[in-house]
Structures are given as C-alpha cells and as structure tokens.
Design an enzyme around this catalytic site. Structure first.
Site, mmCIF file in Angstrom:
data_model
loop_
_atom_site.group_PDB
_atom_site.id
_atom_site.type_symbol
_atom_site.label_atom_id
_atom_site.label_comp_id
_atom_site.label_asym_id
_atom_site.label_seq_id
_atom_site.Cartn_x
_atom_site.Cartn_y
_atom_site.Cartn_z
ATOM 1 N N HIS A 276 1.896 4.169 -3.146
ATOM 2 C CA HIS A 276 1.427 5.728 -2.819
ATOM 3 C C HIS A 276 2.307 6.387 -3.688
ATOM 4 O O HIS A 276 2.664 7.494 -3.979
ATOM 5 C CB HIS A 276 1.318 6.338 -1.544
ATOM 6 N N HIS B 241 0.668 -1.626 -0.369
ATOM 7 C CA HIS B 241 -0.204 0.060 -0.429
ATOM 8 C C HIS B 241 0.760 1.436 0.018
ATOM 9 O O HIS B 241 0.305 1.396 -1.007
ATOM 10 C CB HIS B 241 -1.127 -0.537 1.410
ATOM 11 N N GLU B 242 2.426 1.309 0.795
ATOM 12 C CA GLU B 242 2.499 2.454 1.001
ATOM 13 C C GLU B 242 3.504 2.552 -0.079
ATOM 14 O O GLU B 242 3.364 3.552 -0.202
ATOM 15 C CB GLU B 242 3.696 2.769 2.509
ATOM 16 N N GLU C 257 -6.201 7.180 -0.725
ATOM 17 C CA GLU C 257 -6.262 5.296 0.009
ATOM 18 C C GLU C 257 -6.764 4.302 -0.795
ATOM 19 O O GLU C 257 -6.101 3.772 -0.445
ATOM 20 C CB GLU C 257 -7.069 6.390 1.631
#
Length: 754
Positions: free
Chosen positions: A441, A437-438, A494
């Site tokens: 980003h 996920h990070e 997100e």
C-alpha cells in the site's frame, strides 16, 4: 416466512471469538492504561455515527436492542429470565439473541462484509413478544418505529448498500440525490478544495443541496454557494454534533496521559478536527501520528475508509486502540529494513516509484478496542496521498485478529489431500501475505500537478510502459485517487496490494524474514496462493447478479486475482466438480510447481497495469481493466450457486471493555464470554447512548424478570412462565408462584444452612 425473506436470514450459528487482549494489556503501565481507556472511549462514542452512515434507518434498532437487554440503570438483565417471561420457544429466543448480536457486530442490519441486509430468523410476532416481555416502554415504542425496517426485504434493491438512484441504501446521501447530483457536487468540492471525507450530502424538495460536515460545534458559519446548474449548496458544520462532543471530551481526557509531545500534538489536532470539522486539523493529526513511531499503545481514529460510500470519497467512522506485540514486530521490522530492496523488485521502473521511499513503520498489534463494523487483519493508513507521498505510511498487522479461530471451522473447496497443510499454514501464510500487502500500500508514485502548474515528473522523458507513449494524464489540483477512480478506488487499491504480496512472496529472502525456510517456506507459499484462489472463488458470495454489483472491496479484488491465475493457463489453476455430502461442490487444483513460472508472472503483469493506470490518473483504462477482471459472466451462475450453498458464517469478535474504577482510579479490563450474550453484554457495558435517559420498565414485567433471575441464582431453578396479560383461562400467577416456592423450599433452607 417467504422464500425471499429466508435468503436474507441472519447467520444461524455464527462463530463468536474473544478478541484476546488481556496478556498485553496487563503489561501496560497505569498511565498507558489510562491513555488506552480514554482513546477506546473516544472510538466507541462514534458508534452512533457509524450506524447512521451505513443505514439512516438503523439507529432505532440499535437503541431497541440495548433497551431490551438493559435495566433502567443501563445494566445487563438476565437473558434466561427474559426468555421465560416472553413465553417464546428457546429456539426463537436464541434467534433473537443471534440477530441482536450480529447487528451489534456489524454495527448495522447490513453486513459489514458484503453490504447486504440481514433479518431475524424468528417471526415478527415472537420478536414482539420478547420486546414486550422486557417491560421497557421505550423498547416497545422503538419496535413499532423500526418493525418494518427490521423485517422488510422489499423492494429487493433496498437490501444492498449503494447509490440511492439505483434503489439502494446509503447514509451518505438523502434518497432523492441522483448520481449526477453527486458528480456535480464533487466537481464543486474539487474546485473549492473542500475534502468530502467527513461529509454527507442531502437535497431538499426545491433541488438545493446541503453538505453537512461532521463537527461537535458550529465554529464555522454556514456558507451558501451557487452550483453550475443554478442550484444552491449550503456548507454546514452541524453533522453528528452530539456523539462528536463525547468523542472530543474523551480525547481531551486522554491528553494528560500522552507518552510524549508528538502524541499530545496528535490528540490536540484530533480534538480540534472533531470539535469544529476542520480537515486541515485532521491532516495534522495524521502527520503527528506518522511521526509517533513504535508507541507502546497505538491508536487512530476518525473518518478513515471510503469502502462503503458508493462514490468512494466519503469515509466511515472508525477508531482503534492496540498494544504492540514486540516479538512479532521484530519480524516486520526486518521486512521494513529491507523495504528498498523488495520494492525495487516490483514490476515498474523507478520513475513510477516514489523518489524517496520513507522507512515505513510496521508493527504487529494486539487489538484492545476497535470501533468498526468489521475488524480487518491489517491496516495501512493514513489514506491521505498528500502525506503518504512525503512521509510514507504506517503498516499494521493485527495479530489477535489473524490468530483468532472459530470452533468447528470448515474450509469448503479445499481438497482432502491439502486440508491438513491448509489448516496448519493458513494463518502463518496469511501473516506473510498481510505483511507484504500492507507494505505494498505504501508503494507507487502518483503523477500530479500542483496549483502553480508544476508537474512532479518529467513529461518529456517518462514513457508509459503500457502504451509506449509519453504520459498524457495526471492528477490535477484538487484531485486524488479516490476522486478520480470513484466507486472502484478502494477495491482497485486492495487488488494492487494483494498482487504485490503475491509478486514479492515467492522470494526466499522475504519468507526467511518470517522464519520460514526450505520445505516449510515452499508450503507457506503454496498455501498463500491456494488461499487466494479459494478467496476468489468464495468471493462470488459477495456478488449480486441481479444488481451486477460487488458488495465487498477485498473480495472483489481477490476474484480479479483468481481470474488472472485462471487465465494464466498451463493448468496452473483449475476448479473441478465433485460431490460433498451428496451435494454438488468444487475442488481447487493449483499446481504448486508452477507458482514461480506461471502464477507469479501473470499476477505481476496484471499488477503493472494496475500501477500505471493509478499513477497516471487514467481512470478510463484503469476502470475498464478492473471491470473486465471482476466481471462475472452468466456461465458462472451455477458456480456461484455452489458457493452460496457452501458459505460459512463469518467470525464475530467479542471485545473487552476498559473500566475506570472510581474507588482507586485504576483501569480494569472486563472480558465477556464469546457468545451472542457476551457480545450484547459487551455493548451494553459501553453505554454509548443518545444523550437521553434510560428507559423505564412497567413494574409487573420488571418484577417477573427480577424474580426469575433471582430464583435461578438462589434456587438453581427457573421461575415459572409468566404473562402480564393474565386471563381467566390461564393458571393463576399467584398459585404458580406459591407452588414453585413450596417445591424449592427444601433447597432454600438447605442452601441457607451451609
């Protein structure tokens, strides 16, 4: 209390977890401990900023809580003694403790996860008795000032954070600022190249505006401009002056303990931005932060996330200090080493990816201090596209947040046959999810035009894969993703990152990086998708059907992904009715054999649109896509009712404090028990005040609390109940005290002789 009031009660049995940091803190050198101490101090000195940004009426409640529980030196008093002196029931006093601790944990009387107001479970009368029993004149005055704010739940619209025009609460705007006012000022700020990140907007009775910029000192003079509608706007560098002076001082104190020149430059830039409000100085601080790779002590501070500004352009205060978990970081470094390969698998062509994928810094951290209303599991910052498009970003996984477990935690909607596997792999799968996920980003190009009219893409050759036409929209000078996508920007991003995690995690080589292979890797993948489905379902708790408003960015995103998986069809995901403890409930059925063939492709298709609309600044189609995906139809009301009836209280993290010992100039770590009392004690020890002197207690109340605490300590018995309003009908206080001392005399003598 009314049925309406009960809807907003604080959690009854909130699970408290100690944010365990001691083993990692003890590995630091004395110099590193000093650095961690002063930066922790800087972060927490911004507490009053965060509270005021969330709800402009909440600071008196914060001061009230600390004044009730501390003496005139600011030290924590005995809670048992206060309970006895108040003459309220043990249950009522526990409810007072719970409300106080949850306020401190959320840094507001609005939930950090949900943006909804909560009120005490005990009555106003019992609340007042406890305040009066504290003997603090200041606490009594603060209660009178804030009583209505503490207990009021009407009008109902005021129980949500959001735009003032819609009746909601916001600390970023005065109550008379309209949505059109916000748009008008935003257009002006983009034109004048003023970043609103560290600002708030107020309007006077004449219709003129004041944009206040956070700064400790008025180094820059006020400027007055005319807006397009004929009104005036004044730019003033006067917001949050007192707390920012303390923030700046703590950062200044940390400079001698910086590990290298890059850290020193970062701190000096922080000092400048908080002293005078300069956003260029803040950008500099983040540039240096990105260049400070793999420090032993990691820290970031400032106006960072825009989740709670309804317009999505103003950021709330936060700051963290953490130590590196080197063993876990090695896993993430392997993920980073292969980042170009993994990013190439994302469902868009090279034109929509950054020309140079800068090697991101990915670290597993153990949090020492985090000044925020809700501690996240992972972080990808800075949120400054002018930097991240060039330098990349730092990806952080917060290990002791992910691993923290609450006692007796329950997992509604998980089938019994999945429950053991879910409990075993929920945290490990979430670690993989946070990592990917990070990483997500930090991906994706934004098509833009600079001030000279130059585009960063070839308008003749690049084709929009959604429309099959040439690119028609892009970011103009002064615009960014937040300013274009406004209130949905944070949740939209997100959602994009979560989709990237679900799209990449089915690859075996990614799972192998985290040391999962074979059947265990398949179990990790299954639980990741199952957890996302459950998160999307429980997200309904954070949707308000009356206001048709989502209260939490991440949960709105997870609901969107759950919808995508439901709409994928082929019986990939289903919610089936069942009965649990005699109540209606649901069970999640997710076909693990179809994750790669049905689930992941559906998520990737949705992800493609999210990325293309973001890249091309197409807020019209992007907003429509996202609002459709997160729409909650009326037929889901019964499902939401089931979710509400099964909701579990969120964990509350009790943090340690660093203490500078004046005798040996060493830093000590002080931990507190994971309880409501421990949470209050942690905040009382921080001593984040408003610059005024501590309160005074009336002598009688102070004596009663002191005697009660002393008797418990010395005699193992509690001093008799006491009220300072003694009447003829009450038993004489002196007689009770003498009787008590006679009863305890034998024990007192015995204890003294040992």
């Amino acid at each position: 209390m009314s049925t309406l009031s009960q809807r907003y009660f604080a959690d009854e049995n909130a699970p408290y977890s100690l944010l365990e940091a001691k083993p990692f803190f003890e590995t630091l050198s004395p110099k590193e401990k000093k650095y961690a101490h002063f930066m922790s101090r800087a972060a927490f000195e911004g507490t009053r900023i965060l509270i005021d940004q969330t709800n402009p009426n909440a600071l008196p409640i914060y001061d009230l809580i600390l004044n009730v529980f501390t003496d005139k030196q600011g030290n924590m008093i005995e809670t048992e003694a206060l309970c006895k002196a108040s003459e309220v029931s043990t249950e009522a006093f526990e409810q007072f403790l719970q409300y106080s601790a949850q306020f401190l944990g959320n840094q507001s009387n609005y939930k950090s996860f949900g943006d909804e107001k909560f009120i005490p479970r005990l009555s106003s009368q019992d609340f007042e008795k406890i305040v009066h029993a504290s003997g603090s004149d200041k606490a009594i005055a603060l209660f009178e000032q804030s009583k209505n704010e503490i207990f009021s739940v009407e009008p109902v619209a005021g129980n949500l954070l959001g735009f003032p025009q819609e009746g909601h609460v916001s600390g970023y705007y005065s109550s008379n600022v309209t949505n059109d006012d916000i748009k008008l000022v935003q257009a002006f700020l983009e034109k004048e190249r003023v970043d609103p990140l560290n600002t708030r907007l107020f309007k006077d009775k004449q219709g003129h505006f004041k944009l206040v910029i956070a700064a400790a000192e008025e180094e820059f003079e006020e400027k007055v401009y005319a807006l397009d509608n004929g009104s005036k706007i004044t730019l003033s560098f006067t917001d949050f002056q007192q707390p920012l002076k303390k923030v700046a001082q703590a950062i200044h104190d940390a400079i001698p303990y910086a590990a290298n020149e890059t850290q020193k430059n970062m701190l000096e830039s922080y000092y400048t931005t908080f002293r005078n409000g300069s956003m260029p100085a803040f950008v500099d601080s983040q540039r240096y932060w990105l260049q400070d790779l793999s420090p032993r002590v990691e820290t970031n501070i400032g106006f960072i996330e825009t989740y709670r500004d309804p317009q999505g352009v103003r950021a709330e205060w936060e700051g963290f200090v953490a130590m590196v978990n080197e063993e876990q970081t090695r896993k993430f470094n392997r993920l980073v080493d292969n980042a170009p390969l993994f990013v190439s698998r994302l469902p868009w062509t090279a034109e929509f990816e950054r020309e140079t994928l800068n090697r991101p810094d990915f670290t597993s951290l153990e949090v020492l201090s985090f000044a925020t209303g809700g501690i996240p599991a992972g972080i990808n910052i800075p949120n400054l596209t002018e930097l991240t498009q060039i330098y990349g970003s730092k990806n952080v996984s917060l290990g002791n947040v992910i691993s923290a477990k609450a006692p007796n935690e329950k997992f509604p909607f998980i089938r019994q046959e999945d429950l053991k596997l879910y409990k075993d792999y929920r945290n490990p799968s979430f670690e993989v999810q946070v990592g990917t996920h990070e990483l997500g980003h930090g991906t994706g190009k934004l098509f833009s035009e600079d001030e000279n009219g130059k585009l960063n893409f070839d308008i003749e050759s690049v084709v929009n894969p959604v429309t099959k036409e040439k690119i028609k929209t892009w970011y103009k000078p002064g615009q960014n993703f937040n300013s274009k996508f406004k209130s949905i920007a944070s949740s939209y991003e997100e959602c994009r990152a979560e989709c990237i995690a679900l799209s990449l995690s089915p690859y075996e080589d990614i799972l192998k990086i985290f040391n999962y292979e074979g059947q265990e890797a398949e179990d990790i993948l299954y639980i990741m998708y199952l957890n996302m489905a459950r998160a999307g379902l429980t997200a309904l708790e954070f949707y308000n059907p009356d206001a048709k408003k989502w209260g939490q960015a991440h949960m709105q995103a997870r609901y969107a992904i759950m919808n995508v998986m439901l709409e994928a069809g082929q019986d990939f995901l289903e919610f089936k009715p069942c009965t649990v403890d005699g109540k209606e409930s649901l069970e999640i059925y997710l076909d693990r054999s179809k994750i790669r063939s049905v689930g992941a492709p559906a998520v990737s298709k949705f992800l493609t649109k999210l990325q293309i609309y973001k890249a091309t600044a197409d807020e019209v189609n992007g907003t429509q896509l996202y609002m459709d995906a997160t729409n909650v139809p009326e037929k889901w009301n019964s499902t939401r009712n089931i979710v509400i009836s099964s909701k579990q209280p969120r964990k509350v993290f009790v943090q340690a404090n660093t203490i500078l010992n004046q005798h040996d100039d060493q830093i000590q770590l002080r931990e507190y028990e994971p309880s409501a009392t421990g949470m209050i004690q942690s905040f009382a020890s921080k001593k984040v005040e408003n610059g005024q002197s501590h309160h005074s207690r009336d002598q009688v109340s102070a004596l009663a609390i002191g005697l009660s605490g002393l008797s418990t300590l010395a005699l193992g018995d509690t001093f008799p109940e006491f009220s300072k309003n003694i009447s003829q009908s009450q038993t004489d206080f002196t007689e009770i005290a003498l009787s008590f001392l006679k009863r305890s005399d034998g024990r007192l003598t015995s204890d003294a002789s040992t």
